[in-house]
Write a protein that holds these residues in place. Sequence first.
Motif, PDB file in Angstrom:
ATOM      1  N   THR A 117       0.840  -1.209   0.000  1.00  0.00           N
ATOM      2  CA  THR A 117       0.000   0.000   0.000  1.00  0.00           C
ATOM      3  C   THR A 117       0.872   1.254   0.000  1.00  0.00           C
ATOM      4  N   LEU A 118       1.940   1.233   0.799  1.00  0.00           N
ATOM      5  CA  LEU A 118       2.839   2.391   0.864  1.00  0.00           C
ATOM      6  C   LEU A 118       3.491   2.648  -0.492  1.00  0.00           C
ATOM      7  N   LYS A 119       3.874   1.580  -1.187  1.00  0.00           N
ATOM      8  CA  LYS A 119       4.466   1.738  -2.520  1.00  0.00           C
ATOM      9  C   LYS A 119       3.473   2.403  -3.475  1.00  0.00           C
ATOM     10  N   GLU A 120       2.205   2.022  -3.375  1.00  0.00           N
ATOM     11  CA  GLU A 120       1.186   2.632  -4.230  1.00  0.00           C
ATOM     12  C   GLU A 120       0.984   4.103  -3.877  1.00  0.00           C
ATOM     13  N   LEU A 121       0.977   4.417  -2.581  1.00  0.00           N
ATOM     14  CA  LEU A 121       0.748   5.792  -2.152  1.00  0.00           C
ATOM     15  C   LEU A 121       1.949   6.694  -2.425  1.00  0.00           C
ATOM     16  N   ASP A 122       3.128   6.106  -2.545  1.00  0.00           N
ATOM     17  CA  ASP A 122       4.318   6.905  -2.818  1.00  0.00           C
ATOM     18  C   ASP A 122       4.356   7.429  -4.257  1.00  0.00           C
ATOM     19  N   LYS A 123       3.473   6.919  -5.099  1.00  0.00           N
ATOM     20  CA  LYS A 123       3.405   7.415  -6.481  1.00  0.00           C
ATOM     21  C   LYS A 123       2.757   8.799  -6.513  1.00  0.00           C
ATOM     22  N   THR A 124       3.181   9.610  -7.445  1.00  0.00           N
ATOM     23  CA  THR A 124       2.595  10.948  -7.597  1.00  0.00           C
ATOM     24  C   THR A 124       1.192  10.837  -8.166  1.00  0.00           C
ATOM     25  N   VAL A 125       0.256  11.544  -7.536  1.00  0.00           N
ATOM     26  CA  VAL A 125      -1.129  11.571  -8.017  1.00  0.00           C
ATOM     27  C   VAL A 125      -1.489  13.029  -8.314  1.00  0.00           C
ATOM     28  N   PRO A 126      -1.708  13.384  -9.580  1.00  0.00           N
ATOM     29  CA  PRO A 126      -2.046  14.778  -9.901  1.00  0.00           C
ATOM     30  C   PRO A 126      -3.454  15.133  -9.425  1.00  0.00           C
ATOM     31  N   LEU A 127      -3.526  16.089  -8.519  1.00  0.00           N
ATOM     32  CA  LEU A 127      -4.817  16.550  -7.986  1.00  0.00           C
ATOM     33  C   LEU A 127      -4.822  18.080  -8.036  1.00  0.00           C
ATOM     34  N   PRO A 128      -4.782  18.652  -9.244  1.00  0.00           N
ATOM     35  CA  PRO A 128      -4.531  20.091  -9.400  1.00  0.00           C
ATOM     36  C   PRO A 128      -5.595  21.000  -8.813  1.00  0.00           C
ATOM     37  N   THR A 129      -6.829  20.508  -8.680  1.00  0.00           N
ATOM     38  CA  THR A 129      -7.900  21.394  -8.195  1.00  0.00           C
ATOM     39  C   THR A 129      -8.344  21.055  -6.776  1.00  0.00           C
ATOM     40  N   SER A 130      -7.633  20.152  -6.111  1.00  0.00           N
ATOM     41  CA  SER A 130      -8.156  19.622  -4.842  1.00  0.00           C
ATOM     42  C   SER A 130      -7.110  19.631  -3.733  1.00  0.00           C
ATOM     43  N   PRO A 131      -6.876  20.787  -3.099  1.00  0.00           N
ATOM     44  CA  PRO A 131      -5.855  20.863  -2.046  1.00  0.00           C
ATOM     45  C   PRO A 131      -6.123  19.939  -0.863  1.00  0.00           C
ATOM     46  N   LEU A 132      -7.378  19.753  -0.479  1.00  0.00           N
ATOM     47  CA  LEU A 132      -7.675  18.877   0.661  1.00  0.00           C
ATOM     48  C   LEU A 132      -7.356  17.418   0.332  1.00  0.00           C
ATOM     49  N   LEU A 133      -7.584  17.003  -0.911  1.00  0.00           N
ATOM     50  CA  LEU A 133      -7.249  15.633  -1.304  1.00  0.00           C
ATOM     51  C   LEU A 133      -5.732  15.448  -1.344  1.00  0.00           C
ATOM     52  N   THR A 134      -5.008  16.474  -1.743  1.00  0.00           N
ATOM     53  CA  THR A 134      -3.543  16.416  -1.720  1.00  0.00           C
ATOM     54  C   THR A 134      -3.051  16.234  -0.289  1.00  0.00           C
ATOM     55  N   GLN A 135      -3.648  16.983   0.643  1.00  0.00           N
ATOM     56  CA  GLN A 135      -3.282  16.845   2.064  1.00  0.00           C
ATOM     57  C   GLN A 135      -3.652  15.466   2.592  1.00  0.00           C
ATOM     58  N   ALA A 136      -4.833  14.968   2.184  1.00  0.00           N
ATOM     59  CA  ALA A 136      -5.265  13.638   2.627  1.00  0.00           C
ATOM     60  C   ALA A 136      -4.300  12.564   2.134  1.00  0.00           C
ATOM     61  N   HIS A 137      -3.837  12.693   0.893  1.00  0.00           N
ATOM     62  CA  HIS A 137      -2.876  11.743   0.331  1.00  0.00           C
ATOM     63  C   HIS A 137      -1.621  11.688   1.202  1.00  0.00           C
ATOM     64  N   ALA A 138      -1.081  12.866   1.555  1.00  0.00           N
ATOM     65  CA  ALA A 138       0.136  12.922   2.378  1.00  0.00           C
ATOM     66  C   ALA A 138      -0.108  12.317   3.757  1.00  0.00           C
ATOM     67  N   THR A 139      -1.260  12.593   4.351  1.00  0.00           N
ATOM     68  CA  THR A 139      -1.552  12.099   5.705  1.00  0.00           C
ATOM     69  C   THR A 139      -1.806  10.602   5.704  1.00  0.00           C
ATOM     70  N   PHE A 140      -2.477  10.090   4.673  1.00  0.00           N
ATOM     71  CA  PHE A 140      -2.659   8.640   4.558  1.00  0.00           C
ATOM     72  C   PHE A 140      -1.301   7.943   4.410  1.00  0.00           C
ATOM     73  N   THR A 141      -0.408   8.557   3.643  1.00  0.00           N
ATOM     74  CA  THR A 141       0.929   7.979   3.477  1.00  0.00           C
ATOM     75  C   THR A 141       1.642   7.893   4.825  1.00  0.00           C
ATOM     76  N   ASN A 142       1.540   8.961   5.607  1.00  0.00           N
ATOM     77  CA  ASN A 142       2.137   8.946   6.953  1.00  0.00           C
ATOM     78  C   ASN A 142       1.497   7.881   7.832  1.00  0.00           C
ATOM     79  N   SER A 143       0.195   7.686   7.658  1.00  0.00           N
ATOM     80  CA  SER A 143      -0.493   6.696   8.495  1.00  0.00           C
ATOM     81  C   SER A 143      -0.001   5.284   8.194  1.00  0.00           C
TER      82      SER A 143
END
Length: 305
Positions: A117-143
């Motif tokens: 799962t961590l390997k999948e989350l470490d991939k870049t995901v373009p979310l140009p219009t969604s700052p909260l989803l970008t933050q969620a991605h980073a926090t899920f990765t930390n989790s």
Amino acid sequence: MTKRLKKSEFMMAYMIIITLACTVGGFFFGAHYMKTQLESEQAAVLEAEKKEAEKEKLLREQKLYNEQDFIRFYYAVYAPMLELKQAHFDTMDKWNQMDKNEQSDSLKQLSKQADQTLKELDKTVPLPTSPLLTQAHATFTNSVRAYLDSMEQIRSDQNSNALTPASIGASLTLFQNNWLTAQEKVYHSIAAWESAYVVKQPMPKQVPANVNTTQWKQYPFHYRTYLAAVAMSASNQWSGYSPEDLTARLDLLIASNEVQAVGIKDLSAAVKILNATDAVSAGDFKRLNTQLYSVLKAPEIPLYK
């Protein structure tokens, strides 16, 4: 003839002058510091207000939270996280029926899945219009990183102790806290989508400190679900169910006569009753969807299908 000052008197006068100079200097330095601090705080407030106004403008113009971002986020980030959560709860459900070797193997398997799962989350995901989803991605990765770190200790403890699902859960506090924070951001972003594209009205600028049952009914579905996610964080409720499942159960409870019968007046009390009675289960939203929501507009992701 003028009397000359004694050396002690001269030193005393000198010290008084120095003290006065330091006091005056300190006063002006303190005043300058306070002025600089105040100006800095005012600038920070103005900058925050400017950013908030810009965000509101973009929401009104429907330039934030494009539906494509939700689709990308769901498949690249949220789906792997949900699979890890499902695997964890499936393992805990079977834990007491396993022997020690099976328990050890199951923990090893969970670690392998978390690593994938961590390997999948470490991939870049373009979310140009969604700052909260970008933050969620980073926090899920930390989790997930926290999960792997904790699981290493749990596996070590399992070799010498009889672990229980409760003790394993207690060892995953950092993982759970990060998960709940990321989950809030996901549902906050969906509420923002609803605000811009469905109800076309701004959300409350702050999460209400207390929501009574009348207020709850007046909020649109996705904002209620965001409040449910906030409530799950507040009660440290990392569970098999998701915020939309809790929302559906809350809607069913608040619409019934049971609210008056048991004296429920607000969201906090309702959540406590549902958790205390184990009334919420994974999949409740989909089971109750047709009964509760004749027409529900939502992003085109599997959470709502």
